[in-house]
Design an enzyme around this catalytic site. Structure first.
Site, PDB file in Angstrom:
ATOM      1  N   ARG A  64       0.819  -1.223   0.000  1.00  0.00           N
ATOM      2  CA  ARG A  64       0.000   0.000   0.000  1.00  0.00           C
ATOM      3  C   ARG A  64       0.847   1.265   0.000  1.00  0.00           C
ATOM      4  NH1 ARG A  64      -5.581  -0.553   1.920  1.00  0.00           N
ATOM      5  NH2 ARG A  64      -6.266  -2.388   0.788  1.00  0.00           N
ATOM      6  N   ARG A 107      -3.733   6.745   0.884  1.00  0.00           N
ATOM      7  CA  ARG A 107      -4.265   7.948   1.528  1.00  0.00           C
ATOM      8  C   ARG A 107      -3.303   8.669   2.463  1.00  0.00           C
ATOM      9  NH1 ARG A 107      -9.545   4.785   3.239  1.00  0.00           N
ATOM     10  NH2 ARG A 107      -7.867   3.279   3.310  1.00  0.00           N
ATOM     11  N   ARG A 113      -6.915  11.284  -6.246  1.00  0.00           N
ATOM     12  CA  ARG A 113      -8.138  10.541  -5.947  1.00  0.00           C
ATOM     13  C   ARG A 113      -9.367  11.447  -6.051  1.00  0.00           C
ATOM     14  NH1 ARG A 113     -10.899   7.102  -2.151  1.00  0.00           N
ATOM     15  NH2 ARG A 113     -12.948   7.422  -3.062  1.00  0.00           N
ATOM     16  N   ASP A 115      -7.007  -2.915  -7.397  1.00  0.00           N
ATOM     17  CA  ASP A 115      -7.500  -3.568  -6.188  1.00  0.00           C
ATOM     18  C   ASP A 115      -7.811  -5.021  -6.497  1.00  0.00           C
ATOM     19  OD1 ASP A 115      -8.384  -2.724  -3.303  1.00  0.00           O
ATOM     20  OD2 ASP A 115      -9.833  -4.203  -3.998  1.00  0.00           O
ATOM     21  N   TYR A 170     -14.887 -11.944   0.131  1.00  0.00           N
ATOM     22  CA  TYR A 170     -15.623 -10.699  -0.159  1.00  0.00           C
ATOM     23  C   TYR A 170     -16.837 -10.960  -1.035  1.00  0.00           C
ATOM     24  CZ  TYR A 170     -11.736  -8.147   1.900  1.00  0.00           C
ATOM     25  OH  TYR A 170     -10.807  -7.669   2.778  1.00  0.00           O
TER      26      TYR A 170
HETATM   27  O1  CP3 Z   1      -0.117  -1.605  -2.522  1.00  0.00           O
HETATM   28  C1  CP3 Z   1      -0.426  -0.719  -3.356  1.00  0.00           C
HETATM   29  O2  CP3 Z   1      -0.023   0.453  -3.266  1.00  0.00           O
HETATM   30  C2  CP3 Z   1      -1.237  -1.137  -4.577  1.00  0.00           C
HETATM   31  C3  CP3 Z   1      -2.633  -1.025  -4.522  1.00  0.00           C
HETATM   32  C4  CP3 Z   1      -3.506  -1.959  -3.710  1.00  0.00           C
HETATM   33  C5  CP3 Z   1      -4.736  -1.513  -3.148  1.00  0.00           C
HETATM   34  N1  CP3 Z   1      -5.388  -2.590  -2.633  1.00  0.00           N
HETATM   35  C6  CP3 Z   1      -5.208  -0.129  -3.180  1.00  0.00           C
HETATM   36  C7  CP3 Z   1      -6.313   0.298  -2.289  1.00  0.00           C
HETATM   37  C8  CP3 Z   1      -3.407  -3.328  -3.443  1.00  0.00           C
HETATM   38  C9  CP3 Z   1      -2.279  -4.274  -3.758  1.00  0.00           C
HETATM   39  C10 CP3 Z   1      -4.614  -3.711  -2.761  1.00  0.00           C
HETATM   40  C11 CP3 Z   1      -4.910  -5.110  -2.370  1.00  0.00           C
HETATM   41  C12 CP3 Z   1      -6.094  -5.380  -1.547  1.00  0.00           C
HETATM   42  N2  CP3 Z   1      -7.333  -4.817  -1.624  1.00  0.00           N
HETATM   43  C13 CP3 Z   1      -6.147  -6.391  -0.548  1.00  0.00           C
HETATM   44  C14 CP3 Z   1      -5.019  -7.348  -0.209  1.00  0.00           C
HETATM   45  C15 CP3 Z   1      -3.959  -6.711   0.601  1.00  0.00           C
HETATM   46  C16 CP3 Z   1      -4.360  -6.274   1.967  1.00  0.00           C
HETATM   47  O3  CP3 Z   1      -4.319  -5.059   2.229  1.00  0.00           O
HETATM   48  O4  CP3 Z   1      -4.719  -7.139   2.771  1.00  0.00           O
HETATM   49  C17 CP3 Z   1      -7.440  -6.388  -0.004  1.00  0.00           C
HETATM   50  C18 CP3 Z   1      -7.956  -7.284   1.095  1.00  0.00           C
HETATM   51  C19 CP3 Z   1      -8.194  -5.387  -0.698  1.00  0.00           C
HETATM   52  C20 CP3 Z   1      -9.620  -5.045  -0.505  1.00  0.00           C
HETATM   53  C21 CP3 Z   1      -9.812  -3.641  -0.088  1.00  0.00           C
HETATM   54  N3  CP3 Z   1      -9.535  -2.537  -0.867  1.00  0.00           N
HETATM   55  C22 CP3 Z   1     -10.330  -3.180   1.145  1.00  0.00           C
HETATM   56  C23 CP3 Z   1     -10.747  -4.078   2.287  1.00  0.00           C
HETATM   57  C24 CP3 Z   1     -10.348  -1.780   1.066  1.00  0.00           C
HETATM   58  C25 CP3 Z   1     -10.915  -0.839   2.085  1.00  0.00           C
HETATM   59  C26 CP3 Z   1      -9.998  -0.604   3.215  1.00  0.00           C
HETATM   60  C27 CP3 Z   1      -9.289   0.701   3.047  1.00  0.00           C
HETATM   61  O5  CP3 Z   1      -8.086   0.753   3.272  1.00  0.00           O
HETATM   62  O6  CP3 Z   1     -10.002   1.675   2.747  1.00  0.00           O
HETATM   63  C28 CP3 Z   1      -9.799  -1.391  -0.178  1.00  0.00           C
HETATM   64  C29 CP3 Z   1      -9.612  -0.016  -0.685  1.00  0.00           C
HETATM   65  C30 CP3 Z   1      -8.261   0.380  -1.193  1.00  0.00           C
HETATM   66  N4  CP3 Z   1      -7.438  -0.393  -1.967  1.00  0.00           N
HETATM   67  C31 CP3 Z   1      -7.633   1.643  -0.998  1.00  0.00           C
HETATM   68  C32 CP3 Z   1      -6.405   1.596  -1.686  1.00  0.00           C
HETATM   69  C33 CP3 Z   1      -5.391   2.695  -1.830  1.00  0.00           C
HETATM   70  C34 CP3 Z   1      -8.224   2.824  -0.261  1.00  0.00           C
HETATM   71  C35 CP3 Z   1      -9.264   3.431  -1.155  1.00  0.00           C
HETATM   72  C36 CP3 Z   1      -9.419   4.923  -1.075  1.00  0.00           C
HETATM   73  O7  CP3 Z   1      -8.629   5.678  -1.666  1.00  0.00           O
HETATM   74  O8  CP3 Z   1     -10.400   5.333  -0.446  1.00  0.00           O
END
Ligand code: CP3
Length: 352
Positions: free
Chosen positions: A32, A36, A45, A82, A158
């Site tokens: 990540r 944010r 964003r 994602d 999910y």
């Molecule tokens: O790592 C990186 O920089 C690459 C991008 C990336 C994102 N999600 C961006 C993201 C990667 C590799 C993921 C993988 C992902 N997504 C996983 C597996 C890794 C982990 O963290 O366990 C999972 C379970 C998800 C599902 C997911 N996406 C959830 C549960 C959420 C909400 C939680 C949160 O942090 O808001 C997301 C949203 C998400 N994915 C964001 C980002 C940058 C935040 C979204 C925003 O900008 O509001």
């Protein structure tokens, strides 16, 4: 099509570590790393619209992938997207609600499953492939490009729950109570995920990471069947169809089962969550593949000497073998960017 050549491979520390070399300092990136905690991410964003709009806009998705590289000089870029774009591409309704996380129309019956359709997968994901292609041209010469997908089990949680979950009651309910339906969903995911990853590689991804965030929720027999087996199928397929592309697995919170995961999936690298003991990982995992991890992300929120001590502990133990420095899970939004800068300096300055 752009594929990594041997000459570029030789100059990329990240790929050398995955091929089994011990490097001092080790290559590093952070899960990540785009997100944010960075003001420039929040600005892009806001311009892009919703989170999924950002994922499907190659211009903006390329930009947010590059943002943390400019600040910190990471050795790897990870495609900005994602894991839930796969269910979205299969026709399930997926939305990200502000402050709530993902919300999906749940798959609970054979009829729900019959409503999914893999025939439009690549058309739907074309903007993601375009982002990969853009990135493979835009990243610095010594930086490696990581493509990724969620592992079938984690994506299935999910899809079945319709959101995040604490106990996976619905997903396990289907796994245990309707095993044939669950097996059908998993087979669909193994196929679609493999197709998706191969296409990322053909557009320039040099490494694949498979995120199994909820691997730790399963007892051993179910772990074997629904974490190890699908991952091994994906690793074998990538190795057969696109030889030379390393795969990193992340069976988060698998505990003692990390050992079976590494041995039986034959991943090139394994990402360790913060609970994995360092000496055990060095003795039992690093002897079998490259390890990646595993600083607690909350130490980067705290910063200062607590963070420094945590970084040194990881480097001292795992830095003696094939290793990629990373966190044990994703950076969290309250992380001060200056703490990430301090972390980057400390890792880059490591002399062994
Ligand atoms: O790592 C990186 O920089 C690459 C991008 C990336 C994102 N999600 C961006 C993201 C990667 C590799 C993921 C993988 C992902 N997504 C996983 C597996 C890794 C982990 O963290 O366990 C999972 C379970 C998800 C599902 C997911 N996406 C959830 C549960 C959420 C909400 C939680 C949160 O942090 O808001 C997301 C949203 C998400 N994915 C964001 C980002 C940058 C935040 C979204 C925003 O900008 O509001």
């Amino acid at each position: 099509m752009s594929r990594a050549s041997n000459t570029s491979k030789a100059s990329k520390p990240f790929l050398r570590a995955l091929a089994g070399e011990t490097l001092t300092p080790p290559p590093f990136w952070l899960m990540r790393q785009a997100g944010r905690y960075l003001p420039e991410y929040r600005a892009t964003r806001a311009e892009a619209g919703s989170f999924l709009d950002l994922c499907y806009n190659p211009g903006f998705a390329t930009e947010v992938t590059l943002q943390p590289l400019r600040r910190y000089g990471f050795d790897a870029a990870i495609l900005f997207s994602d894991i839930l774009v796969v269910p979205d591409a299969l026709g399930q309704q997926v939305a990200f609600k502000e402050g709530e996380g993902p919300v999906l129309t749940p798959i609970r019956s054979a009829r729900d499953l019959d409503g999914l359709d893999a025939s439009g997968l690549h058309d739907h994901l074309a903007p993601v492939y375009q982002t990969v292609a853009n990135l493979s041209k835009a990243i610095p010469e010594t930086t490696a490009l990581i493509g990724f997908a969620g592992a079938p089990w984690t994506v299935a949680t999910y899809m079945i729950e319709g959101s995040g979950s604490k106990d996976f009651a619905k997903a396990k309910g289907m796994m245990f109570g309707e095993p044939e339906l669950f097996a059908r969903l998993m087979a669909l995911l193994v196929q679609a995920t493999g197709d998706y990853l191969i296409r990322q590689i053909d557009n320039g991804a040099e490494v694949i990471q498979i995120f199994d965030t909820w691997a730790g929720a399963l007892p051993e027999d179910q772990f074997e069947r629904w974490v190890i087996e699908p991952t091994r199928t994906l690793v074998e397929r990538i190795r057969a169809e696109r030889p030379g592309v390393p795969v990193i697995g992340f069976p988060r919170q698998a505990g003692y089962l990390y050992k079976r995961y590494v041995t039986e999936t034959k991943v090139s690298g394994v990402s360790l969550d913060p609970s994995v003991p360092l000496d055990w990982a060095a003795a039992e995992l690093q002897t079998k593949c490259t390890v990646q991890g595993n600083l607690d992300p909350l130490l980067v929120v705290a910063g200062g000497e607590a963070m420094d001590a945590g970084i040194d502990r990881v480097l001292k133990t795992l830095g003696k073998g094939p290793f990629i420095f990373n966190l044990g899970h994703g950076i969290v939004p309250p992380t001060p960017p200056e703490n990430v800068a301090r972390l980057a300096e400390r890792v880059k300055g490591w002399k062994g």
